[in-house]
Scaffold this active site. Structure first.
Site, PDB file in Angstrom:
ATOM      1  N   GLU A 146       0.776  -1.230   0.000  1.00 57.21           N
ATOM      2  CA  GLU A 146       0.000   0.000   0.000  1.00 57.21           C
ATOM      3  C   GLU A 146       0.815   1.293   0.000  1.00 57.21           C
ATOM      4  O   GLU A 146       0.390   2.288  -0.573  1.00 57.21           O
ATOM      5  CB  GLU A 146      -0.934  -0.001   1.220  1.00 57.21           C
ATOM      6  CG  GLU A 146      -1.952  -1.122   1.249  1.00 57.21           C
ATOM      7  CD  GLU A 146      -3.017  -0.957   0.181  1.00 57.21           C
ATOM      8  OE1 GLU A 146      -3.297   0.193  -0.196  1.00 57.21           O
ATOM      9  OE2 GLU A 146      -3.544  -1.971  -0.292  1.00 57.21           O
TER      10      GLU A 146
ATOM     11  N   SER B 239     -43.850 -34.881  41.308  1.00 53.70           N
ATOM     12  CA  SER B 239     -43.413 -35.232  42.660  1.00 53.70           C
ATOM     13  C   SER B 239     -42.038 -34.683  43.011  1.00 53.70           C
ATOM     14  O   SER B 239     -41.651 -34.716  44.184  1.00 53.70           O
ATOM     15  CB  SER B 239     -43.408 -36.756  42.818  1.00 53.70           C
ATOM     16  OG  SER B 239     -44.718 -37.265  42.727  1.00 53.70           O
TER      17      SER B 239
END
Length: 815
Positions: free
Chosen positions: A87, A477
């Protein structure tokens, strides 16, 4: 001549000054509206949130932009070199704009004018920072001028390293990845320090145009651009000629990182954590905040929980027969292509999709689903196998009820049927099918409330609904221990006797007659027997004697319900709650009555490492002392609420140990340490529960259909859920040292008759050691709660020699 030259010089000077003035005016007008570059000081980009297990393993990532911020010091020189070469090779020399590069680009663009080639850019890294952070991407002269002005100003305000850091953490790399750290993970599943020359060069090639260099759709262009970057790295002296040649010879090697959950079997847990973070902090914090979340999940225990629940669900489902194929496809052409179009369960890697190619009495020939490359392309190889008849005999029975029981695989399969298979020893396969029945399981540390494992169903790929936290089911239960705990906390003892006999209530013209499972009744029985044998009639009588308002208060105190309706049916677990709530309530019983807050999250840190949430609320004075100065030892202050008397907690634990050794779970739980628990079965056997604990681990689960339907005769908590609990706990506690339940100081143990609850006489064959609180003990007079309505003196006299002795000894009456 001289005068003429002077004349032209004057005109030129005036023209130059005029142009300069116009340029100055233009630049002034452009610069007037420039954004403030000082905002770069407070740069806080969207960052990926990462979720970790208790041992630090990565579980999941959440992000809109997959980015991990790295300071420049953490970025390797090789990575910097690749981006500078690709770049801006003069980055460390120019003042923000590379004039030489600019003129070179102008010349190249003039030469290429009319050729159709894309114009060559000359933006420096600083200019790209200015554009990405402060400007738009408009292709206009104004934007380019603003970009140049901002670049000069940025260079004056920030160091080169800071600018490069901003650039490498901001740029877009494609595949929803931003920043170099996110790109390295997304494309190669590596950290930036692990990247090779070739991989670094490819990433450096992407910012120019990620879609132009897609690793699969445009692989040739990607390799060409990568090799160009490698050449620039060699040219600039960052890489040797030989290393560069070797890197160029390598393939792209892109292996996209898996999205979502990374830790095996943690999908339901991760999703629950995700929901909790959004509820607490919002979407933006999760997807952009860069949070670091440390959860309580124990991967080993999680795998054990998944395996146990899956095994239990499959065992039940296969006993009911074969549901039929997943799908049917044509196999006349390339069956691999058609089979590859069907999605298999991503979180059940043990299973493979297969198509039936041929079938005979001895088994079926199958073709396995071919794998796919990251690009989605089906791998060319075709793998076949066989299901032997003995590995699918459970499927001879149809679960659909639309055909008779088969006698061989020929009656089960048709060519083209798609089914699941699992490899077995010998290189063959076993037939599998996704179960219709579902369930949820949670394991928790009873002392802290840390959730160690969570399974919300057979497969997250099959259904994302979390049955451990979202499913509202009747506990049946398994709720009874809290009725008995309320009684023990309010004057009753484990030896108190309640009548187990028919009971009815008439209200609004309707009659409610609860029954024991299997019918029948046992007459006067102690509370211990009532809970060990899960007697519904005893529980209703006990709740009626105490008052349902008291039972409701305890149920809410334990967090089982937010607001419990105080009606007698609720004492049998007819309300709806979740596995998470039930396990949390049992944890209170296991830890001696201390309130706990169940938590999946231990700690949350923001992007800067600051802790913003911590589950541990206990304080420790002097724990952070830097040195020893004869001060008292640090003490961990437990300021949690005591919601149940520790002695009551131990009594109910002791009674539930009886459930495991003698009661409804007898023979189902086989651990090498003390274990307490309770089965639960709802009306018509629609839900089967078991919740239990050792001194250091509590776990609970239910199984049932998502649309409640009978599980079938025998579909009880003892027969279906207790074995799953046992399988899980066997694996979970493996390698840990057994401990005993803590007996609170002052607790007294007295031998009592198991049925009458009175002190046992010498030689009594039905004796048990029972735990009593100080000031309490076996009754001197045999009395029965609820017995005045249904029990006759003869029934009680014949109930046991102990009762007979109490009455005939003239102790003052029966009731």
């Amino acid at each position: 001549m001289i005068r003429l030259i002077g004349y032209f010089f004057g005109i030129g000077a005036v023209f130059f000054l005029g142009v300069a003035a116009l340029v100055a005016l233009y630049l002034g007008s452009v610069a007037k509206d420039l954004p403030d570059y000082e905002v770069l000081n407070s740069y806080a980009p969207p960052v990926t949130t990462r979720v970790h297990a208790g041992n630090g393993a990565l579980m999941a990532e959440y992000a809109r932009e997959r980015r991990l911020y790295l300071p420049i010091q953490a970025i390797p020189d090789r990575v910097k070199a690749a981006f500078l070469s690709a770049e801006d090779k003069n980055f460390y020399q120019h003042p923000g704009v590379d004039v030489t590069g600019l003129f070179r680009a102008i010349v190249v663009n003039l030469q290429n004018f009319g050729s159709g080639r894309r114009p060559v850019g000359a933006s420096t890294i600083t200019q790209q920072v200015a554009k990405n952070f402060l400007l738009s991407s408009d292709q206009t002269m104004d934007r380019k001028v603003k970009e140049a002005i901002l670049s000069f100003r940025i260079e004056q305000a920030y160091s080169k390293d800071r600018i490069l850091e901003l650039y490498l953490n901001e740029i877009f790399f494609g595949l929803n990845s931003y920043g170099i750290a996110g790109a390295a993970l997304t494309y190669f599943d590596k950290s930036v320090t692990e990247l090779t020359i070739a991989e670094t060069a490819y990433l450096a090639a992407l910012p120019k145009g990620p879609s132009n260099y897609h690793p699969f759709r445009r692989a040739e262009a990607a390799i060409e651009r990568r090799n160009w970057v490698i050449d620039r790295m060699v040219e600039n002296g960052y890489v040797t000629q030989s290393d560069g040649a070797e890197a160029k010879a390598q393939p792209l090697g892109v292996t996209p990182r898996h999205r979502g959950t990374y830790l095996f079997a943690s999908d339901y847990f991760s999703e629950e954590v995700r929901r909790q973070i959004i509820e607490r902090y919002g979407d933006n914090a999760l997807y952009e905040g860069g949070l670091s979340v440390r959860t309580s999940l124990d991967p080993r225990i999680q795998v054990a929980a998944r395996k146990a629940l899956q095994h239990g669900l499959l065992s039940y489902d296969e006993r009911r027969g074969f549901h039929g194929p997943i799908k049917t496809i044509e196999i006349g052409g390339d069956w691999g292509v058609e089979l590859a179009k069907i999605d298999a369960f991503s979180d059940v890697p043990e299973w493979k999709l297969a198509v039936v190619l041929a079938v005979d009495d001895g088994g079926a020939d199958i073709g396995l689903q071919p794998s796919k490359e990251a690009s989605g392309k089906v791998v060319e190889e075709r793998v076949t196998g066989r299901i032997e008849a003995k590995a699918m005999n459970w499927a001879y029975r149809s679960a659909k009820g639309d055909r008779k029981t088969a006698k061989s695989p020929v009656g089960v399969f048709n060519v083209g049927d798609v089914v699941y298979v699992e490899p077995v020893e010998g290189g063959t396969y076993r037939l599998r099918q996704p179960p219709k029945v579902q369930g949820g399981l949670i394991a928790m540390d009873p002392h802290t409330g840390r959730v160690l494992a969570m399974v919300g169903g057979f497969s997250y790929g099959q259904s994302e609904f979390n049955r451990a936290t979202q499913a509202m089911r009747q506990p049946g239960s398994s709720f009874k221990p809290f009725v008995y705990a309320a009684a023990l906390d309010n004057g009753y003892t484990p030896a108190s006797v309640v009548m187990d006999a028919p009971f009815e209530i008439v209200a609004g013209g309707q009659v409610w007659r609860p029954q024991n499972y299997g019918g029948g009744s046992a007459g006067p029985s102690t509370l211990r027997l009532g809970i060990e044998r899960s007697r519904n009639l005893m529980t209703v009588r006990l709740a009626n004697d105490m008052g349902m308002n008291l039972v409701a208060e305890y149920a809410e105190r334990f967090g089982i319900y937010d607001k419990m309706l105080p009606v007698l049916a609720m004492s049998l677990g007819s309300g709806e709650t979740t596995v998470m709530r039930m396990v949390s309530a049992y944890a209170v019983l296991a830890n001696g009555g201390k309130q706990i807050k169940p938590s999946l999250i231990d700690r949350i840190q923001d992007r800067y490492g600051k802790t913003i949430f911590r589950h541990e609320e206990r304080t420790c004075e002097n724990c952070n002392a830097s040195d020893w100065e004869n001060q008292p030892e640090p003490e961990l202050v437990d300021n949690r609420e005591q919601v149940l008397d520790p002695m009551t907690a131990y009594q109910i634990t002791s009674m539930m140990e009886g459930v495991v050794t003698r009661g409804t779970a007898a023979g189902k739980i086989k651990l090498d340490r003390p274990t307490a628990g309770k089965t639960g079965t709802t009306n018509d056997e629609k839900d089967a529960w078991f919740v239990g604990y050792t001194p250091d681990l509590v776990a609970g689960l239910y199984i049932g259909f998502d649309s409640p339907a009978p599980l079938g005769r025998g579909g009880t908590g003892g027969s279906l859920s207790a074995p799953i609990f046992n399988e899980f706990m066997q694996a979970a506690v493996e390698g840990t040292r057994p401990t005993k339940f803590i007996v609170p100081e002052g607790m007294q143990f007295i031998a009592v008759n198991r049925k009458t609850g009175m002190q046992a006489y010498e030689g009594d064959p039905d004796t048990i050691m029972e735990a009593f609180k100080p000031g309490t003990g076996p009754a001197d007079v045999f009395s029965v709660i609820g017995g005045d309505e249904y029990a006759t003196p003869e029934e009680i006299l014949n109930s046991s020699p102990q009762a007979n002795q109490a009455v005939t000894g003239g102790s003052g009456g029966l009731f």
